[in-house]
Every structure is written in C-alpha cells, then in structure tokens.
Design a protein around this motif. Structure first.
Motif, short mmCIF file in Angstrom:
data_model
loop_
_atom_site.label_atom_id
_atom_site.label_comp_id
_atom_site.label_asym_id
_atom_site.label_seq_id
_atom_site.Cartn_x
_atom_site.Cartn_y
_atom_site.Cartn_z
N ALA A 94 -41.18 -85.35 102.17
CA ALA A 94 -42.07 -86.49 101.96
C ALA A 94 -43.45 -85.89 101.79
O ALA A 94 -43.84 -84.96 102.50
N THR A 95 -44.20 -86.40 100.80
CA THR A 95 -45.51 -85.82 100.53
C THR A 95 -46.52 -86.93 100.24
O THR A 95 -46.16 -88.01 99.76
N THR A 96 -47.77 -86.66 100.58
CA THR A 96 -48.85 -87.58 100.26
C THR A 96 -50.13 -86.77 100.07
O THR A 96 -50.23 -85.64 100.55
N THR A 97 -51.08 -87.33 99.33
CA THR A 97 -52.38 -86.67 99.13
C THR A 97 -53.41 -87.32 100.04
O THR A 97 -53.54 -88.55 100.06
N HIS A 98 -54.09 -86.49 100.83
CA HIS A 98 -55.15 -86.95 101.72
C HIS A 98 -56.48 -86.57 101.09
O HIS A 98 -56.68 -85.41 100.75
N VAL A 99 -57.36 -87.54 100.91
CA VAL A 99 -58.72 -87.24 100.44
C VAL A 99 -59.65 -87.55 101.59
O VAL A 99 -59.69 -88.68 102.07
N GLY A 100 -60.35 -86.54 102.07
CA GLY A 100 -61.25 -86.74 103.20
C GLY A 100 -61.23 -85.53 104.10
O GLY A 100 -60.59 -84.52 103.80
N PRO A 101 -61.93 -85.61 105.23
CA PRO A 101 -62.08 -84.45 106.12
C PRO A 101 -60.74 -83.99 106.68
O PRO A 101 -59.83 -84.79 106.91
N TYR A 102 -60.64 -82.68 106.90
CA TYR A 102 -59.43 -82.10 107.46
C TYR A 102 -59.10 -82.67 108.82
O TYR A 102 -57.95 -82.80 109.19
N ASP A 103 -60.15 -83.05 109.59
CA ASP A 103 -59.86 -83.53 110.95
C ASP A 103 -59.24 -84.92 110.94
O ASP A 103 -58.93 -85.47 111.99
N GLU A 104 -59.05 -85.50 109.75
CA GLU A 104 -58.34 -86.79 109.67
C GLU A 104 -56.93 -86.64 109.10
O GLU A 104 -56.26 -87.62 108.79
N LEU A 105 -56.48 -85.39 108.96
CA LEU A 105 -55.15 -85.16 108.39
C LEU A 105 -54.03 -85.75 109.23
O LEU A 105 -52.96 -86.05 108.70
N ASP A 106 -54.25 -85.93 110.54
CA ASP A 106 -53.17 -86.49 111.35
C ASP A 106 -52.76 -87.87 110.84
O ASP A 106 -51.60 -88.26 110.95
N LYS A 107 -53.70 -88.60 110.20
CA LYS A 107 -53.37 -89.91 109.62
C LYS A 107 -52.34 -89.73 108.50
O LYS A 107 -51.44 -90.56 108.34
N ALA A 108 -52.51 -88.69 107.72
CA ALA A 108 -51.57 -88.43 106.63
C ALA A 108 -50.19 -88.09 107.19
O ALA A 108 -49.16 -88.55 106.67
N TYR A 109 -50.15 -87.29 108.27
CA TYR A 109 -48.86 -86.94 108.87
C TYR A 109 -48.15 -88.17 109.43
O TYR A 109 -46.95 -88.34 109.27
N GLU A 110 -48.92 -89.05 110.06
CA GLU A 110 -48.33 -90.29 110.59
C GLU A 110 -47.80 -91.14 109.44
O GLU A 110 -46.71 -91.71 109.53
N ALA A 111 -48.57 -91.21 108.35
CA ALA A 111 -48.14 -92.00 107.19
C ALA A 111 -46.84 -91.44 106.61
O ALA A 111 -45.98 -92.21 106.16
#
Length: 156
Positions: A94-111
C-alpha cells in the motif's frame, strides 16, 4: 493531497546501494543524510549512476530502528566504505504520497493502514516499511514530497 489517497501496487524488488545503521526515531534524519552522502560519493567514485530516488527502509527493533538508506540503482554495486547492495522485497504494497514535514509522516502510515483495511487488506506489521524522498534538503518542509510504502499481508 489527501492521505486517504492510497494505491495498492507491486514492489518489483528494486536494487539499492545503501548504508545500514541503527537509530532512534529522533536521530534518523541526521543519520540518513549522512548515509545518502556516503552512498552518493561511493557511486560517483565507482561510476554507478543513480537511477531513482533516495530511499530509507525501516525495520523496528526493540527500542530503535534498523535502517537502510541509499539510492535506487540499476545493478548491484561493489560494496565498500559501508555501502552495500540491498534489494527491496518483491511484495504487494500500500502506498501514498505525503506532502509536508517529515514529522507528520505518521499520518501517512496511519492512512495506509486504514486504506488497506478499506480495501479488505491488511498491512504486514512484521515487514519492513520504506520511504522515497523526492525533495532535496533545500525544499521547504511544507512542500517536501515523500512516498511511503507498507507491505501487505498476501491475499488468500
């Protein structure tokens, strides 16, 4: 770009030239930067072109991560100076693109976890996860593009 924009795709087992290290979460950014520099210098000296993005692969240990950071290359590299060949697993992800600060990447992992579940799949928590970095260090944090990958438990 919404985080629930999840794609299920196949990782083909791309080759990396990479450096492995142990790091706590707070130290990963600095250590990854160092690893990318080391790999780039080694590839330039050995004449191996970089053919894809910077990638970090994470495997969780007890209280730290085992991390492999490097660049996508077409063929295995000569090991040296801590740089070694590494292959991503051939697996559905499963993959997604996160645009924004690295310290918000946990949101992408949860998604990714939610997005996989919504499609009747589960992320494989035992496997490695990896990130591709499509923005250089000079990119403002709010515009940094990171593509996040989590392997899926094979469907029956």
């Amino acid at each position: 770009m919404g985080h629930d924009d999840i794609t299920i795709t196949h990782e083909t087992g791309r080759r990396l030239a990479a450096v492995r290290y142990e790091a706590r979460a707070a130290d990963i950014a600095a250590k990854a930067g160092e690893a990318f520099r080391k790999v780039a210098v080694h590839l330039a000296r050995t004449g191996v072109p970089i053919t894809g993005p910077a990638v970090s692969v994470f495997e969780a240990d007890e209280d730290a991560f085992s991390v492999t950071s490097g660049f996508v290359v077409e063929s295995d590299v000569e090991p040296g100076e801590g740089v070694e060949p590494f292959r991503l697993p051939e697996v559905e992800v499963a993959t997604t693109t996160h645009v924004g600060p690295y310290d918000e990447l946990d949101k992408a992992y949860e998604a990714l976890g939610r997005g996989a579940t919504a499609r009747g799949r589960r992320v494989d928590d035992t496997g490695p996860m990896w990130e591709e970095y499509w923005s250089g260090p000079e990119t403002p944090p709010a515009e940094a593009r990171t593509v996040v990958f989590r392997p899926l438990v094979p469907s029956r």
